[in-house]
Design an enzyme around this catalytic site. Structure first.
Site, PDB file in Angstrom:
ATOM      1  CE  LYS A  41      10.926  39.703  27.871  1.00 35.59           C
ATOM      2  NZ  LYS A  41      10.460  38.385  28.381  1.00 35.59           N
ATOM      3  CD  GLN A  53       6.313  37.122  22.093  1.00 35.80           C
ATOM      4  OE1 GLN A  53       5.586  36.165  22.308  1.00 35.80           O
ATOM      5  NE2 GLN A  53       6.116  38.298  22.658  1.00 35.80           N
ATOM      6  CE  LYS A  92       2.644  39.228  20.740  1.00 34.95           C
ATOM      7  NZ  LYS A  92       2.107  38.471  21.892  1.00 34.95           N
ATOM      8  CE  LYS A 103       4.656  32.474  24.014  1.00 34.81           C
ATOM      9  NZ  LYS A 103       4.052  33.819  24.112  1.00 34.81           N
ATOM     10  CG  ASP A 136       1.693  32.338  26.551  1.00 27.50           C
ATOM     11  OD1 ASP A 136       1.638  33.410  25.942  1.00 27.50           O
ATOM     12  OD2 ASP A 136       0.986  31.357  26.220  1.00 27.50           O
ATOM     13  CB  THR A 182      -1.214  41.376  28.415  1.00 35.12           C
ATOM     14  OG1 THR A 182       0.133  41.005  28.729  1.00 35.12           O
ATOM     15  CG2 THR A 182      -1.564  40.893  27.030  1.00 35.12           C
ATOM     16  CG  ASN A 195      -1.850  38.129  33.244  1.00 32.52           C
ATOM     17  OD1 ASN A 195      -1.511  38.651  32.189  1.00 32.52           O
ATOM     18  ND2 ASN A 195      -1.610  38.674  34.412  1.00 32.52           N
TER      19      ASN A 195
END
Ligand code: NDP
Ligand code: 2IT
Length: 445
Positions: free
Chosen positions: A90, A111, A114, A126, A166, A209, A240
């Site tokens: 993911k 990631q 995280k 990723k 992203d 986020t 974003n």
């Protein structure tokens, strides 16, 4: 550093030459993990560090497409499926001319830990492309996304690998990617997150986020018995993450005084008008410089990194990697910054982190502080699996709980392993332990 860890890091550098961002990410996590390795000899015996630094699968592919003038364009696509010990791979897709294998690997590596911290069942991955979306027409973006997915579709799936956005990939791109996946596979499934709410997207994924970052920041500020009310905040970026971090800061009574893009930064000491930023960035896809046409009292400077020279109480780097270096960190701390929380991935260099930790500036590392986005992606996967859609209030409540749980995990891990107050080590240790245990439990795979 102990000789075992430094030998492994040396080996990673030798095996992956020129991937300097990847080396940086590995070095930070492995250094933090030293006390864990000492306490758990089974990790060393099973070569956990060596295994965790090697992606399970790396996919590199050609993406050809035709621009509006009929010219043929060739880009490179990537997907690094790094670790599936605790769930399907993911992580987001980045479309930016600077994307290369080293960048994708650093992001994929971060990631893993995280995603582990979110407490949800998601592994790490990723991807992206060196495609530059700037200046492209709507139909060029669509053709690129369709071509990208025409290769990617065979590697992903709702139980295998679930990409998201992203840098350069937002809801528009996710829409085109999803449409092409559905067309090729003839399957309507939760294979991507960040979808529109009309076709399976989670409410609040867009905001998650940035909002999550500010929920995390609030937890940090509790240590000083402070709230955001009346504090001045600088936020780099105006994409974003930056926009929704700014929105939540303002909701909590903070004053956002500066934002940036790659062309420069604006400084509006009376408080940024976020509606203007949204119009320029989300509707027009324009440049931040245009802000001063609407608000002549604001100032614009072309040197976007100069944003860190402004005096403020809080800094939220939300643009890109290594944007705060040692010199900027010194200026920020000399100017009395109280807290820095990373909205971007790895925006602070190791030397700059040392400055903040030594000067007792509260520091929230990205893999904890910006985990609200991917956590809400995991909530989107859950909603897709049960074919339901939760309300904004429900998702927001879950996001708040997740962010305070992450904060607590980092704090407790830091205390337990003798580095109380160091959230960088705390995040790395807590994230690493769960993945390490899951890998060991699953045997030699
Ligand atoms: P966007 O593409 O929406 O916005 C990125 C912003 O940062 C833009 O203002 C952009 O300026 C600026 N920027 C990007 N690269 C550079 C660069 N090399 N130099 C200067 N400015 C730059 O991306 P996001 O907001 O989604 O992502 C921002 C950061 O947050 C990234 O580090 C990403 O990995 C991280 N992140 C994102 C999550 C998400 O859910 N989207 C989740 C967790 C982390 P310009 O438009 O001029 O290029
Ligand atoms: O860096 C990140 O956590 C993201 N870009 C979001 C990933 C996701 O799968 O939502």
């Amino acid at each position: 550093m102990n000789p075992y860890t430094s030998a492994i890091i040396e080996q990673v550098i030798k095996k992956n030459p020129e991937q300097k961002e990847f080396h940086q990410a590995v070095q930070e996590v492995f250094e933090s993990a030293e006390p864990v390795i000492e306490m758990h000899p089974e990790f060393k015996k099973s070569k956990l560090l060596e295994r965790i630094a090697e992606p399970e699968r790396q996919i590199i592919f050609r993406v050809t497409w035709q621009d509006d003038k009929g010219n043929i364009q060739v880009n490179r696509g990537f997907r690094v499926e790094f670790n599936s010990a605790i769930g399907p791979y993911k992580g987001g897709l980045r479309f930016h001319p600077t994307v290369n294998l080293g960048i994708v690997k650093f992001l994929g590596f971060e990631q893993i830990f995280k995603n582990s911290l979110t407490g949800l069942p998601i592994g790490g991955g990723k991807g992206g492309s060196d495609f530059d979306p700037k200046g492209k027409s709507e139909s060029e973006i669509m053709r690129f996304c369709q071509s990208f997915m025409t290769e990617l579709y065979r590697h992903i799936g709702m139980n295998t690998d679930v990409p998201a956005g992203d840098i350069g990939v937002g809801s528009r791109e996710i829409g085109y990617l999803f449409g092409q996946y559905k067309r090729i596979r003839n399957r309507f499934e939760g294979v991507l997150t960040g979808k529109g709410p009309e076709y399976g997207g989670s409410r609040m994924r867009t905001e998650a986020t940035g909002y999550g970052l500010v929920y995390f920041l609030q937890e940090m500020l509790k240590a000083l018995s402070k709230s955001l009310k009346g504090l001045n905040v600088t936020i780099s970026g105006s994409g974003n993450v930056a926009i929704y971090a700014a929105e939540k800061v303002q909701q909590f009574g903070g004053n956002v005084i500066a934002m940036s893009d790659s062309g420069g930064y604006i400084n509006d000491p009376g408080g940024i008008h976020l509606d203007t930023i949204k119009k320029i960035k989300e509707v027009k896809r324009g440049r931040i410089e245009e802000y001063i046409q609407h608000h002549p009292n604001a100032a614009f400077s072309e040197d976007w990194l100069g944003i860190w020279r402004l005096k403020a109480d809080i800094a939220l780097p939300c643009a890109t990697q290594n944007e705060i270096d040692e010199a900027s960190a010194r200026i920020l701390s000399d100017n009395g910054i109280l807290a820095v929380a990373e909205g971007a991935n790895m925006p602070t260099t190791p030397e700059a982190i040392d400055v903040f930790l030594n000067k007792k500036v509260l520091f929230g590392p990205g893999k904890a502080a910006n985990a609200g986005g991917v956590a809400t992606s995991a909530l989107e996967m859950a909603q897709n699996s049960i074919r339901m859609q939760w309300t904004m209030e429900e998702v927001d409540a879950r996001l708040k709980t997740i962010m305070s749980d992450i904060f607590r995990q980092c704090q407790q891990a830091a205390e337990q392993y003798g580095v109380a107050g160091d959230l960088v080590s705390g995040a790395n240790i807590a994230g690493f332990l769960k993945v390490g245990r899951a890998m060991l439990a699953q045997g030699l795979v």
